[in-house]
Design a protein around this motif. Structure first.
Motif, PDB file in Angstrom:
ATOM      1  N   LEU A 164      27.908  33.314  46.319  1.00  0.00           N
ATOM      2  CA  LEU A 164      29.369  33.466  46.424  1.00  0.00           C
ATOM      3  C   LEU A 164      29.740  34.835  45.867  1.00  0.00           C
ATOM      4  CD1 LEU A 164      32.278  32.371  46.885  1.00  0.00           C
ATOM      5  CD2 LEU A 164      32.148  31.391  44.562  1.00  0.00           C
ATOM      6  N   ILE A 165      30.456  35.599  46.659  1.00  0.00           N
ATOM      7  CA  ILE A 165      30.855  36.945  46.259  1.00  0.00           C
ATOM      8  C   ILE A 165      32.375  37.015  46.165  1.00  0.00           C
ATOM      9  CG2 ILE A 165      30.849  39.403  46.909  1.00  0.00           C
ATOM     10  CD1 ILE A 165      28.226  38.808  48.481  1.00  0.00           C
ATOM     11  N   TYR A 166      32.869  37.483  45.038  1.00  0.00           N
ATOM     12  CA  TYR A 166      34.310  37.750  44.891  1.00  0.00           C
ATOM     13  C   TYR A 166      34.544  39.222  45.194  1.00  0.00           C
ATOM     14  CZ  TYR A 166      35.012  33.244  42.674  1.00  0.00           C
ATOM     15  OH  TYR A 166      35.075  31.891  42.425  1.00  0.00           O
ATOM     16  N   GLY A 167      35.363  39.461  46.214  1.00  0.00           N
ATOM     17  CA  GLY A 167      35.708  40.836  46.564  1.00  0.00           C
ATOM     18  C   GLY A 167      34.938  41.317  47.768  1.00  0.00           C
ATOM     19  N   SER A 168      35.657  41.743  48.802  1.00  0.00           N
ATOM     20  CA  SER A 168      34.981  42.262  49.996  1.00  0.00           C
ATOM     21  C   SER A 168      35.372  43.718  50.228  1.00  0.00           C
ATOM     22  CB  SER A 168      35.263  41.393  51.221  1.00  0.00           C
ATOM     23  OG  SER A 168      36.651  41.229  51.413  1.00  0.00           O
ATOM     24  N   GLY A 169      35.499  44.456  49.155  1.00  0.00           N
ATOM     25  CA  GLY A 169      35.544  45.906  49.257  1.00  0.00           C
ATOM     26  C   GLY A 169      34.121  46.413  49.479  1.00  0.00           C
ATOM     27  N   LEU A 176      26.803  41.606  50.004  1.00  0.00           N
ATOM     28  CA  LEU A 176      26.596  40.712  51.150  1.00  0.00           C
ATOM     29  C   LEU A 176      25.376  41.150  51.960  1.00  0.00           C
ATOM     30  CD1 LEU A 176      27.352  38.689  53.427  1.00  0.00           C
ATOM     31  CD2 LEU A 176      29.059  40.348  54.206  1.00  0.00           C
ATOM     32  N   GLU A 177      25.268  42.438  52.248  1.00  0.00           N
ATOM     33  CA  GLU A 177      24.121  42.918  53.035  1.00  0.00           C
ATOM     34  C   GLU A 177      22.804  42.669  52.294  1.00  0.00           C
ATOM     35  OE1 GLU A 177      24.426  43.310  55.967  1.00  0.00           O
ATOM     36  OE2 GLU A 177      25.817  44.837  56.654  1.00  0.00           O
ATOM     37  N   LEU A 178      22.815  42.865  50.990  1.00  0.00           N
ATOM     38  CA  LEU A 178      21.589  42.632  50.219  1.00  0.00           C
ATOM     39  C   LEU A 178      21.261  41.144  50.162  1.00  0.00           C
ATOM     40  CD1 LEU A 178      21.950  45.181  47.283  1.00  0.00           C
ATOM     41  CD2 LEU A 178      20.378  45.293  49.229  1.00  0.00           C
ATOM     42  N   ALA A 179      22.289  40.304  50.043  1.00  0.00           N
ATOM     43  CA  ALA A 179      22.054  38.857  49.991  1.00  0.00           C
ATOM     44  C   ALA A 179      21.417  38.379  51.298  1.00  0.00           C
ATOM     45  CB  ALA A 179      23.377  38.121  49.729  1.00  0.00           C
ATOM     46  N   LYS A 180      21.907  38.930  52.418  1.00  0.00           N
ATOM     47  CA  LYS A 180      21.311  38.568  53.715  1.00  0.00           C
ATOM     48  C   LYS A 180      19.836  38.980  53.749  1.00  0.00           C
ATOM     49  CE  LYS A 180      23.779  40.222  57.135  1.00  0.00           C
ATOM     50  NZ  LYS A 180      24.717  41.236  57.727  1.00  0.00           N
ATOM     51  N   SER A 185      20.513  31.527  51.674  1.00  0.00           N
ATOM     52  CA  SER A 185      20.706  30.528  52.724  1.00  0.00           C
ATOM     53  C   SER A 185      22.155  30.524  53.195  1.00  0.00           C
ATOM     54  CB  SER A 185      20.300  29.140  52.223  1.00  0.00           C
ATOM     55  OG  SER A 185      21.088  28.769  51.115  1.00  0.00           O
ATOM     56  N   GLY A 186      23.035  31.096  52.396  1.00  0.00           N
ATOM     57  CA  GLY A 186      24.430  31.216  52.791  1.00  0.00           C
ATOM     58  C   GLY A 186      25.125  32.191  51.862  1.00  0.00           C
ATOM     59  N   VAL A 187      26.043  32.956  52.409  1.00  0.00           N
ATOM     60  CA  VAL A 187      26.806  33.900  51.583  1.00  0.00           C
ATOM     61  C   VAL A 187      28.277  33.709  51.896  1.00  0.00           C
ATOM     62  CG1 VAL A 187      27.030  36.273  50.794  1.00  0.00           C
ATOM     63  CG2 VAL A 187      24.908  35.552  51.920  1.00  0.00           C
ATOM     64  N   ASP A 188      29.029  33.215  50.916  1.00  0.00           N
ATOM     65  CA  ASP A 188      30.467  33.037  51.074  1.00  0.00           C
ATOM     66  C   ASP A 188      31.182  34.182  50.357  1.00  0.00           C
ATOM     67  OD1 ASP A 188      30.019  30.663  52.442  1.00  0.00           O
ATOM     68  OD2 ASP A 188      30.037  29.480  50.591  1.00  0.00           O
ATOM     69  N   VAL A 189      32.286  34.629  50.945  1.00  0.00           N
ATOM     70  CA  VAL A 189      33.007  35.764  50.379  1.00  0.00           C
ATOM     71  C   VAL A 189      34.479  35.388  50.191  1.00  0.00           C
ATOM     72  CG1 VAL A 189      33.691  38.179  50.692  1.00  0.00           C
ATOM     73  CG2 VAL A 189      31.435  37.415  51.483  1.00  0.00           C
ATOM     74  N   LEU A 203      30.264  41.313  59.333  1.00  0.00           N
ATOM     75  CA  LEU A 203      28.920  41.602  58.837  1.00  0.00           C
ATOM     76  C   LEU A 203      28.063  40.336  58.721  1.00  0.00           C
ATOM     77  CD1 LEU A 203      29.655  44.326  56.127  1.00  0.00           C
ATOM     78  CD2 LEU A 203      28.789  44.644  58.447  1.00  0.00           C
ATOM     79  N   GLY A 204      28.652  39.195  59.021  1.00  0.00           N
ATOM     80  CA  GLY A 204      27.822  37.999  59.117  1.00  0.00           C
ATOM     81  C   GLY A 204      27.766  37.134  57.884  1.00  0.00           C
ATOM     82  N   CYS A 205      28.829  37.137  57.094  1.00  0.00           N
ATOM     83  CA  CYS A 205      28.826  36.195  55.970  1.00  0.00           C
ATOM     84  C   CYS A 205      29.034  34.781  56.508  1.00  0.00           C
ATOM     85  CB  CYS A 205      29.875  36.560  54.926  1.00  0.00           C
ATOM     86  SG  CYS A 205      31.549  36.190  55.425  1.00  0.00           S
ATOM     87  N   SER A 206      28.751  33.784  55.690  1.00  0.00           N
ATOM     88  CA  SER A 206      28.816  32.400  56.172  1.00  0.00           C
ATOM     89  C   SER A 206      30.261  31.933  56.311  1.00  0.00           C
ATOM     90  CB  SER A 206      28.069  31.480  55.202  1.00  0.00           C
ATOM     91  OG  SER A 206      26.784  31.975  54.949  1.00  0.00           O
ATOM     92  N   ARG A 207      31.006  32.085  55.221  1.00  0.00           N
ATOM     93  CA  ARG A 207      32.400  31.629  55.229  1.00  0.00           C
ATOM     94  C   ARG A 207      33.240  32.624  54.433  1.00  0.00           C
ATOM     95  NH1 ARG A 207      32.116  25.716  52.774  1.00  0.00           N
ATOM     96  NH2 ARG A 207      30.751  26.806  51.304  1.00  0.00           N
ATOM     97  N   THR A 208      34.516  32.714  54.778  1.00  0.00           N
ATOM     98  CA  THR A 208      35.431  33.511  53.979  1.00  0.00           C
ATOM     99  C   THR A 208      36.614  32.632  53.580  1.00  0.00           C
ATOM    100  OG1 THR A 208      36.708  34.241  55.903  1.00  0.00           O
ATOM    101  CG2 THR A 208      34.855  35.645  55.222  1.00  0.00           C
ATOM    102  N   ALA A 209      37.248  33.012  52.470  1.00  0.00           N
ATOM    103  CA  ALA A 209      38.416  32.267  52.014  1.00  0.00           C
ATOM    104  C   ALA A 209      39.204  33.140  51.040  1.00  0.00           C
ATOM    105  CB  ALA A 209      37.993  30.965  51.323  1.00  0.00           C
ATOM    106  N   ALA A 210      40.485  32.779  50.890  1.00  0.00           N
ATOM    107  CA  ALA A 210      41.304  33.484  49.908  1.00  0.00           C
ATOM    108  C   ALA A 210      40.976  33.009  48.494  1.00  0.00           C
ATOM    109  CB  ALA A 210      42.788  33.279  50.212  1.00  0.00           C
ATOM    110  N   GLY A 211      40.400  31.789  48.397  1.00  0.00           N
ATOM    111  CA  GLY A 211      40.029  31.260  47.095  1.00  0.00           C
ATOM    112  C   GLY A 211      38.840  30.323  47.245  1.00  0.00           C
ATOM    113  N   ALA A 212      37.981  30.264  46.234  1.00  0.00           N
ATOM    114  CA  ALA A 212      36.756  29.470  46.343  1.00  0.00           C
ATOM    115  C   ALA A 212      37.041  27.975  46.474  1.00  0.00           C
ATOM    116  CB  ALA A 212      35.853  29.737  45.134  1.00  0.00           C
TER     117      ALA A 212
END
Ligand SMILES: [Zn+2]
Ligand SMILES: [Zn+2]
Length: 329
Positions: A164-169, A176-180, A185-189, A203-212
């Motif tokens: 899980l990554i906070y921030g998509s700057g 995200l690229e390094l996690a892939k 197995s999944g990268v949520d942003v 860029l192919g993250c699994s899921r995005t959301a405004a809050g976890a």
């Protein structure tokens, strides 16, 4: 030569400064492009840099146009990216393999004149020669990538990790690229800015959301990365780490930022909370990964602006508009 100058707290200008000349083991680099990042904002606010004024810019690459008298490894015309780290090599931390924590830590563009200028000086030991297919302007991305790799070095991430990554700057997207690449197995942003989330999706993250909380994973994530430095994001992220998981403080907070931790959970779930600071043994690998196509420069660099626009570009970065902004002298 022309250079951006952070003159005093809050005051940035583009001005003329003396041309740099190299020491015996230094080269002069004609800067192709120099990236802006949060560190530059901190310097503008009077943090990080030991003194002002300073020519900022620690994310740059260019062509060697001058060499010191004891330089044999590089020649005029070589294309290089520059690791900004300046270590003392003498203190306890340098001597024990933690040079990024050097007691006398310094960096090009933070402690001494940097790359937001027509020319910059760098020790030959800090230069990495670039293959011909790497665009010199694009190579400004290698330094932030080397910080992201340092972050990955610190974490105990394993194949199949749920991330899980906070921030998509820029930094969150590099994570995200390094996690892939490292077999997540999944990268949520998570980000409050929908435009930035759209790039994470591209860029192919699994899921995005405004809050976890929208992502419905009550057991948490094996790896939680803060790439915001924001107190609310960090506080939320600390509570989302799965059992045996790791929280990485990667975003740079203001000095005054505070969050609370729950010691019982850290104990009971064997949670690791760690940080990663700048670059350590990661610049060469960043250059190699970049040359191998890890990052698409067309996605990561949103703005290429003339050096004259440095003050405005810094304002744009502070406003969170775009991704990596580079100035082109
Ligand atoms: Zn930076
Ligand atoms: Zn040291």
């Amino acid at each position: 030569m022309k250079a951006a100058l952070i003159e005093s707290v809050g005051r940035v200008a583009v001005t003329t400064v003396p041309d740099p000349s190299p020491g015996p083991r230094e080269v002069v680099v004609k800067v192709a492009a120099c990236g802006l990042c949060g560190t530059d904002l901190h310097i503008r606010e009077g943090e990080f840099a030991p003194s002002l004024p300073i020519v900022p810019g620690h994310e740059f690459a260019g062509e060697v146009v001058g060499t010191g008298r004891e330089v044999t490894e590089l020649a005029v015309g070589d294309r290089v990216a520059v690791d900004p780290s300046l270590y003392c090599h003498e203190c306890r931390y340098c001597r024990s393999g933690h040079a990024n924590l050097c007691d006398r830590w310094a960096a090009i563009g933070v402690s001494v004149a940097g790359g937001a200028a027509e020319y910059a000086v760098a020790p030959v030991a800090n230069c990495v020669r670039l293959p011909d297919h790497v665009g010199l302007q694009d190579a400004a991305l290698i330094e932030p990538l080397s910080c992201a790799i340092r972050g990955y070095d610190v974490m105990r991430s394993t194949l199949g990790a749920r991330v899980l990554i906070y921030g998509s700057g820029t930094m969150g997207l590099m994570m995200l690229e390094l996690a892939k690449r490292t077999g997540a197995s999944g990268v949520d942003v998570v980000d409050l800015n929908p435009d930035r989330l759209a790039t994470a999706s591209t860029l192919g993250c699994s899921r995005t959301a405004a809050g976890a909380e929208e992502l419905d994973r009550p057991e948490g994530w094996d790896v939680v990365i803060d790439a915001t430095g924001n107190a609310a994001a960090i506080q939320d992220g600390l509570g989302r780490v799965a059992k045996a998981g790791t929280f990485l403080q990667f975003g740079v907070s203001d000095y005054a930022t505070r969050v609370t931790i729950e010691p019982y959970k850290i104990y009971n779930r064997e949670i690791t909370i760690t940080g990663s600071m700048a670059v350590l043994h990661s610049y060469e690998r960043a250059a190699d990964l970049f040359a191998a196509g890890l990052l698409d420069p067309a996605v990561f660099i949103s703005d290429r602006v003339p050096l004259d626009d440095y003050p405005r570009a810094l304002d744009q970065f502070a406003a969170g508009v775009g991704r990596k902004i580079v100035v082109v002298p």
